[in-house]
Design a protein around this motif. Sequence first.
Motif, mmCIF file in Angstrom:
data_model
loop_
_atom_site.group_PDB
_atom_site.id
_atom_site.type_symbol
_atom_site.label_atom_id
_atom_site.label_comp_id
_atom_site.label_asym_id
_atom_site.label_seq_id
_atom_site.Cartn_x
_atom_site.Cartn_y
_atom_site.Cartn_z
ATOM 1 N N ARG A 28 0.819 -1.209 0.000
ATOM 2 C CA ARG A 28 0.000 0.000 0.000
ATOM 3 C C ARG A 28 0.855 1.261 0.000
ATOM 4 O O ARG A 28 0.516 2.268 -0.630
ATOM 5 C CB ARG A 28 -0.942 -0.014 1.209
ATOM 6 N N LYS A 29 2.000 1.189 0.687
ATOM 7 C CA LYS A 29 2.892 2.347 0.751
ATOM 8 C C LYS A 29 3.903 2.362 -0.391
ATOM 9 O O LYS A 29 4.671 3.314 -0.536
ATOM 10 C CB LYS A 29 3.623 2.361 2.098
ATOM 11 N N GLY A 30 3.938 1.269 -1.169
ATOM 12 C CA GLY A 30 4.857 1.221 -2.302
ATOM 13 C C GLY A 30 6.300 0.988 -1.913
ATOM 14 O O GLY A 30 7.222 1.398 -2.634
ATOM 15 N N TYR A 31 6.513 0.317 -0.778
ATOM 16 C CA TYR A 31 7.873 0.048 -0.316
ATOM 17 C C TYR A 31 8.347 -1.283 -0.896
ATOM 18 O O TYR A 31 8.036 -2.355 -0.376
ATOM 19 C CB TYR A 31 7.920 -0.005 1.205
ATOM 20 N N GLY A 32 9.098 -1.221 -1.982
ATOM 21 C CA GLY A 32 9.580 -2.426 -2.631
ATOM 22 C C GLY A 32 11.091 -2.469 -2.710
ATOM 23 O O GLY A 32 11.774 -1.450 -2.586
ATOM 24 N N GLY A 48 10.719 -4.439 -6.734
ATOM 25 C CA GLY A 48 9.421 -4.027 -6.218
ATOM 26 C C GLY A 48 8.834 -4.962 -5.183
ATOM 27 O O GLY A 48 7.816 -4.647 -4.560
ATOM 28 N N THR A 49 9.457 -6.143 -4.969
ATOM 29 C CA THR A 49 8.981 -7.066 -3.934
ATOM 30 C C THR A 49 9.141 -6.406 -2.563
ATOM 31 O O THR A 49 10.185 -5.835 -2.265
ATOM 32 C CB THR A 49 9.785 -8.378 -3.957
ATOM 33 N N PRO A 50 8.105 -6.442 -1.714
ATOM 34 C CA PRO A 50 8.208 -5.810 -0.392
ATOM 35 C C PRO A 50 9.419 -6.307 0.386
ATOM 36 O O PRO A 50 9.779 -7.490 0.321
ATOM 37 C CB PRO A 50 6.907 -6.228 0.301
ATOM 38 N N THR A 51 10.045 -5.415 1.112
ATOM 39 C CA THR A 51 11.218 -5.774 1.908
ATOM 40 C C THR A 51 11.015 -5.289 3.352
ATOM 41 O O THR A 51 9.907 -4.921 3.735
ATOM 42 C CB THR A 51 12.491 -5.173 1.280
ATOM 43 N N MET A 52 12.051 -5.302 4.149
ATOM 44 C CA MET A 52 11.999 -4.961 5.581
ATOM 45 C C MET A 52 11.203 -5.992 6.380
ATOM 46 O O MET A 52 10.677 -5.687 7.453
ATOM 47 C CB MET A 52 11.428 -3.565 5.821
ATOM 48 N N GLY A 53 11.102 -7.223 5.868
ATOM 49 C CA GLY A 53 10.371 -8.257 6.591
ATOM 50 C C GLY A 53 10.967 -8.607 7.937
ATOM 51 O O GLY A 53 10.304 -9.234 8.765
ATOM 52 N N GLY A 54 12.199 -8.187 8.170
ATOM 53 C CA GLY A 54 12.817 -8.418 9.468
ATOM 54 C C GLY A 54 12.034 -7.790 10.599
ATOM 55 O O GLY A 54 12.135 -8.216 11.758
ATOM 56 N N VAL A 55 11.236 -6.764 10.284
ATOM 57 C CA VAL A 55 10.386 -6.132 11.303
ATOM 58 C C VAL A 55 9.445 -7.166 11.907
ATOM 59 O O VAL A 55 9.225 -7.192 13.121
ATOM 60 C CB VAL A 55 9.578 -4.971 10.679
ATOM 61 N N ILE A 102 14.609 2.111 0.010
ATOM 62 C CA ILE A 102 13.313 2.037 -0.664
ATOM 63 C C ILE A 102 12.673 3.409 -0.835
ATOM 64 O O ILE A 102 11.948 3.639 -1.806
ATOM 65 C CB ILE A 102 12.351 1.095 0.076
ATOM 66 N N SER A 103 12.941 4.328 0.096
ATOM 67 C CA SER A 103 12.346 5.659 -0.022
ATOM 68 C C SER A 103 13.022 6.484 -1.111
ATOM 69 O O SER A 103 12.378 7.311 -1.757
ATOM 70 C CB SER A 103 12.415 6.392 1.321
ATOM 71 N N LYS A 104 14.313 6.226 -1.332
ATOM 72 C CA LYS A 104 15.051 6.973 -2.353
ATOM 73 C C LYS A 104 15.329 6.139 -3.601
ATOM 74 O O LYS A 104 15.960 6.627 -4.544
ATOM 75 C CB LYS A 104 16.363 7.497 -1.765
ATOM 76 N N GLN A 105 14.845 4.861 -3.585
ATOM 77 C CA GLN A 105 14.995 3.970 -4.730
ATOM 78 C C GLN A 105 16.435 3.915 -5.242
ATOM 79 O O GLN A 105 16.731 4.227 -6.400
ATOM 80 C CB GLN A 105 14.051 4.390 -5.855
ATOM 81 N N ARG A 106 17.320 3.520 -4.347
ATOM 82 C CA ARG A 106 18.725 3.376 -4.705
ATOM 83 C C ARG A 106 19.294 2.186 -3.955
ATOM 84 O O ARG A 106 18.732 1.727 -2.962
ATOM 85 C CB ARG A 106 19.512 4.643 -4.377
ATOM 86 N N SER A 107 20.434 1.680 -4.440
ATOM 87 C CA SER A 107 21.038 0.505 -3.811
ATOM 88 C C SER A 107 21.795 0.852 -2.540
ATOM 89 O O SER A 107 22.090 -0.020 -1.737
ATOM 90 C CB SER A 107 21.993 -0.178 -4.799
ATOM 91 N N LEU A 108 22.117 2.129 -2.355
ATOM 92 C CA LEU A 108 22.857 2.565 -1.170
ATOM 93 C C LEU A 108 21.907 3.143 -0.143
ATOM 94 O O LEU A 108 21.159 4.083 -0.436
ATOM 95 C CB LEU A 108 23.915 3.611 -1.556
#
Length: 359
Positions: A28-32, A48-55, A102-108
Motif C-alpha cells: 500500500r505504501k509502495g515500499y519495494g 518491487g517485492t516488499p522488503t523490511m520483513g525483518g520487522v 526504498i524511499s530513495k529507490q537506490r542501492s545505497l
Amino acid sequence: MKAVLLGAAIALIASLFGTPMFIKLLVRKGYGQFIRDDGPTSHHTKRGTPTMGGVVIIGAVLLAYALAHLITLTPATASGLLVLLLMTGLGLVGFLDDFIKISKQRSLGLRSHEKLIGQTVVAVLFAVLALQFPSRGYRTPASTYISFVRDTNVNLAFAGPVIGIILFVLWANLMIAGTSNGVNLTDGLDGLATGASAMVFGSYVLIGIWQFNQNCQTNPSLKCYEVRDPHDLAMVAAAVAGACFGFLWWNASPAKIFMGDTGSLALGGALAGLAITTRTELLVVILGGLFVVITLSVIIQVASFKTTGRRVFRMAPLQHHFELVGWDEVTIVIRFWIIAGLFAAVGLGLFYGEWVVGS
C-alpha cells in the motif's frame, strides 16, 4: 521446557500470520526492493517485492518472549534481555538502511561509516552490559574467557580487569560484525538466509536445554556449564527459530517479501549474542558454517581481484556464482540448506562429544 515450546509456537504463529498483513502494508505504501543492475539478470523480476520483513521477525520474537514469560509466570533474565537488545538494536540499524534504500529507490542506504557507527554503538552497549549483572555473586551473562563449547583457559583479562573489558568489547564487536555481515551476505536468494538461520537457532535451542540440565547451579559436576541463564537463552533461540519458520512460508521462492538488512543484521546479532552468552563463541563458526563459507567467498574474491586483477568466482557471494554457472535458484537454496544442516549437525556433535569424552 514449557516456556521454550511457548516461545517457539507464539513466534511461529505471529510471524506466519503477521507477515501477510505486513506485506499488504508495504504494498500500500509502495515500499519495494531495489535490485542492483550489476547483479544476476534473473533478479530483475524481483524488483518491487516488499522488503523490511525483518520487522515481523523481530516483533514476533519480542512478543513471544514477553507472552511466554507472562503465561509461565517466570521473570525475564539478564542474558535473554541482552540478546534481544542486541537483536533489536542491529535490526534498527538495518531498518534505517532499508528505509533509505526504498524511499530513495537506490542501492545505497546508510553510508558505510554510518552503518558501522550504528553497529558499533549497539555492539559496545551489549558487550559492556554483558559483563554486568552477576548471578550468585560471580556469574555474568558473558565472560572474558574465550570459549569454544565452554570457557577455555584463554582469559582476555590477563593484564587486569580494565584491559579485560576493553579486549572483550573488541572481541564481541568482531563476533557481532562477523555474524551479522555473514547472514547479510547469505541473504541473496529467496529463503536461503531464513532457512539456514532457522537451523542454527534450532541448534541453540538444544544447546541451551542441555546446558540447563547440566548447569552448575542445579547439577554441579566436573563437566557442568557455567552459563547464567541457559533455559531463557533456549527460549530466545526457540522464538527466533519459530519466527524464521513462519517468515519462511512467505520468503520461500518465489518470495512474497524479503527480510532486508532489518532481518539479516538482527538475526546475525542474535546469533552472536547467543554464542557469547552460552559460552560457545568459537563453536558458532561451525554451527553457522554456511555463513562463514559465503563470507569467505567475498573475501577471497576481493583479495584476488585487488592483488592479481582476476576473479576466483564469476560473482560473489558464492550463491550468485552458482546462479551464473546455470544452477536454478531453488536448487542452490536447497543444496545450501543441506550444507547449513550438515554444519549445524557437526557443531552439535562437537558440543555433545566434548561432554561425553570429558565426563
